[in-house]
Design an enzyme around this catalytic site. Structure first.
Site, PDB file in Angstrom:
ATOM      1  N   LYS A  53       1.035  -8.088   8.689  1.00  0.00           N
ATOM      2  CA  LYS A  53       0.661  -6.750   9.161  1.00  0.00           C
ATOM      3  C   LYS A  53      -0.605  -6.809  10.026  1.00  0.00           C
ATOM      4  O   LYS A  53      -1.259  -7.467   9.250  1.00  0.00           O
ATOM      5  CB  LYS A  53       0.780  -5.705   8.056  1.00  0.00           C
TER       6      LYS A  53
ATOM      7  N   SER B  62       3.989   2.553   6.119  1.00  0.00           N
ATOM      8  CA  SER B  62       3.314   2.163   7.292  1.00  0.00           C
ATOM      9  C   SER B  62       3.531   0.890   7.956  1.00  0.00           C
ATOM     10  O   SER B  62       3.379   0.342   8.938  1.00  0.00           O
ATOM     11  CB  SER B  62       1.870   2.365   7.188  1.00  0.00           C
TER      12      SER B  62
ATOM     13  N   SER C 104       4.125   2.305   1.383  1.00  0.00           N
ATOM     14  CA  SER C 104       4.204   1.500   2.742  1.00  0.00           C
ATOM     15  C   SER C 104       4.757   0.025   2.638  1.00  0.00           C
ATOM     16  O   SER C 104       5.206  -0.434   3.958  1.00  0.00           O
ATOM     17  CB  SER C 104       2.701   1.296   3.441  1.00  0.00           C
TER      18      SER C 104
HETATM   19  N1  GLN Z   1       2.989   7.317   3.694  1.00  0.00           N
HETATM   20  C1  GLN Z   1       1.782   7.357   2.865  1.00  0.00           C
HETATM   21  C2  GLN Z   1       0.518   7.654   3.779  1.00  0.00           C
HETATM   22  O1  GLN Z   1       0.684   8.123   4.722  1.00  0.00           O
HETATM   23  C3  GLN Z   1       1.549   5.991   2.433  1.00  0.00           C
HETATM   24  C4  GLN Z   1       0.883   5.087   3.521  1.00  0.00           C
HETATM   25  C5  GLN Z   1       0.716   3.643   2.699  1.00  0.00           C
HETATM   26  O2  GLN Z   1       1.374   3.253   1.828  1.00  0.00           O
HETATM   27  N2  GLN Z   1      -0.069   3.033   3.408  1.00  0.00           N
HETATM   28  O3  GLN Z   1      -0.518   7.663   3.349  1.00  0.00           O
END
Ligand code: GLN
Length: 484
Positions: A76, A151, A175
């Site tokens: 990532k 994400s 994410s």
């Molecule tokens: N979807 C969640 C957010 O927008 C979690 C994102 C994540 O786990 N990095 O913060």
């Protein structure tokens, strides 16, 4: 070649059926053919990958190679990679070449793995659909009109479409697990502190945790073996031995006590997803597990608590992106304030700005007690719920996400509905617990993920429970037609 498991790839490499250079080239070719369609990679490290592959081949020939030596993976784009752009999918870091490696990257390099490239993601890991990326959205390999989740959507799409055998991700509120669920993968968020956060660009430091995205529990265990461990460079990493996560995969799960929280099966859950999850739980019963209904009474506090804590921490973490210490700098600033304002105004996307503003507000004098302190108290209540539950069950199961993959653009104008995509995953980050998502079936051709939550440092148990299911079912073996 790209349909093989990590163990099979390892055997082929060690037997000399294929070289790491050939394997790496094969994946680079697949990326060249398919990435345009999916937008899973931001940066492809062709030259560096082939160089790492040549070094791996030497180790294999000299018989100094480990299990994963010569196997490619994707990172990532939140993990710093020395000499390679590390953008966090933001215009802010579009030109940032990391001067050092994240510990996770160093560890897999030491294991001899080959970095194919850096995967797309939501900007600074804020999002559940991969639509906040400066480099454009990622498409779900199961249906190009739909999101892969976020994400870590680029990592998930890359592994699901077999543009990488395995990938790293990070999980602050879901994410890793949510994109794993939407793309039919096994994705594990370990216990907070199990994996070093050093060199992983911080979003919300008390919640962020790295983990593997893989096509099976066994593959996830193999990558976790390399990622996990204490690191003096991260004061929140925990000094505790790393077991061999593959050693207990085949243990019997007869007598396993599974808790089903009623809050995870209530309104908002798609009835078809619910039915799929219930069928998966039935399979566990046939494997010898026992089921108990439980309650996690403070579940409804998780999303609001998270959306105070995570923005508060990110407003502080992202203050370094000011065009001076890090990040995009505007042209011709007229004074220092103008430099800060325009650099940050131009560099950050809309969702990131929304979080920074919410977080700054929650931390400001007069509001701190009302919001941040309250959120910390709620966080404790949520953790206590889990500890109460684990006093007489072994693992908790439920859906990973309330629905299957939604259409691109469906939720972009409605942040709250986007935030609710993580309703079942966020609590474990607030509590610091490990959890994984595994493929459990399909609704209208789209994957459904089963979430399994364990007590602290029970990654080995989670992988064992996941592996047992994957021995009894074939869901994890299904792959999107076009990418077979
Ligand atoms: N979807 C969640 C957010 O927008 C979690 C994102 C994540 O786990 N990095 O913060």
């Amino acid at each position: 070649m790209h349909t093989k498991t990590l163990s099979e790839l390892s055997t082929s490499l060690h037997k000399g059926d294929v070289s790491s250079v050939e394997l790496t080239q094969h994946y680079l070719d697949r990326i060249r053919t398919h990435n345009n369609q999916l937008n899973a990679y931001i940066t492809v490290c062709e030259d560096e990958a082939l160089e790492q592959a040549r070094a791996a081949d030497q180790k294999i020939q000299q018989k100094t190679a480990g299990k994963l030596t010569g196997i490619p993976l994707a990172h990532k784009d939140i993990f710093c990679t020395k000499g390679v752009r590390t953008s966090c999918a933001s215009k802010m870091l579009d030109n940032f070449i990391a001067p050092y490696n994240a510990t996770v990257v160093d560890r897999v390099n030491t294991a001899g793995m080959v970095t194919l490239g850096k995967t797309n993601m939501d900007e600074f890991a804020m999002g559940s659909s991969n639509e906040t990326s400066f480099y454009g959205p990622v498409k779900n390999p199961w249906d190009n009109a739909r999101v892969p989740g976020g994400s870590s959507g680029g990592s998930a799409a890359a592994v699901a479409a077999k543009l990488a055998p395995v990938a790293t991700g990070t999980d602050t509120g879901g994410s890793i697990r949510q994109p794993a669920s939407l793309c039919n993968l096994t994705g594990l968020k370990p216990t907070y502190g199990r994996i070093s956060r050093y060199g992983m660009i911080a979003f919300a430091s008390s919640l962020d945790q790295a983990g593997p995205l893989a096509r099976s529990a066994e593959d996830a265990a193999l990558l976790l073996n390399e990622m996990a461990g204490f690191d003096t460079l991260d004061s929140t990493s925990v000094e505790r031995d790393v077991p061999d996560y593959t050693a207990t995969l085949k243990d019997s799960i007869v007598g396993l006590k599974i808790g089903l929280p009623k809050e995870y099966f209530s309104e908002g859950l798609d009835p078809h997803v619910a039915a799929t999850i219930e069928a998966a739980i039935k399979t566990y019963e046939t494997l010898g597990a026992t089921i108990k209904d439980i309650t996690l009474p403070n579940t409804s506090l998780a999303v609001p608590t998270y959306y105070v804590v995570a923005p508060a921490e990110c407003s502080s973490n992202l203050s370094r992106m000011d065009g001076v210490r890090f990040g995009h700098r505007c042209d011709d600033p007229k004074d220092l304030l103008d430099l800060y304002q325009r650099s940050r105004g131009e560099g950050f996307g809309e969702e990131v700005k929304r979080r920074i503003m919410t977080g700054t507000y929650a931390l400001s004098s007069g509001y701190y007690d009302a919001y941040y302190l309250k959120a910390q108290q709620c966080r404790r209540l949520i953790s206590n719920d889990f500890q109460q539950a684990f006093s007489d069950i072994d693992v908790i199961m439920g859906p990973t996400t309330p629905t299957t993959a939604f259409k691109l653009g469906d939720k972009t104008d409605d942040p709250i509905s986007m935030y609710l995509a993580d309703i079942y995953t966020i609590s474990t980050n607030l509590a610091g617990l490990p959890a994984l998502s595994i493929p459990a079936g399909f609704v209208k051709g789209l994957p459904v993920g089963l979430q399994i939550i364990g007590n602290y440092f029970e990654e080995a148990r989670l992988l064992n429970v996941a592996h047992s299911y994957q021995q009894a079912t074939d869901w994890h073996k299904k792959s999107p037609l076009y990418f077979e």
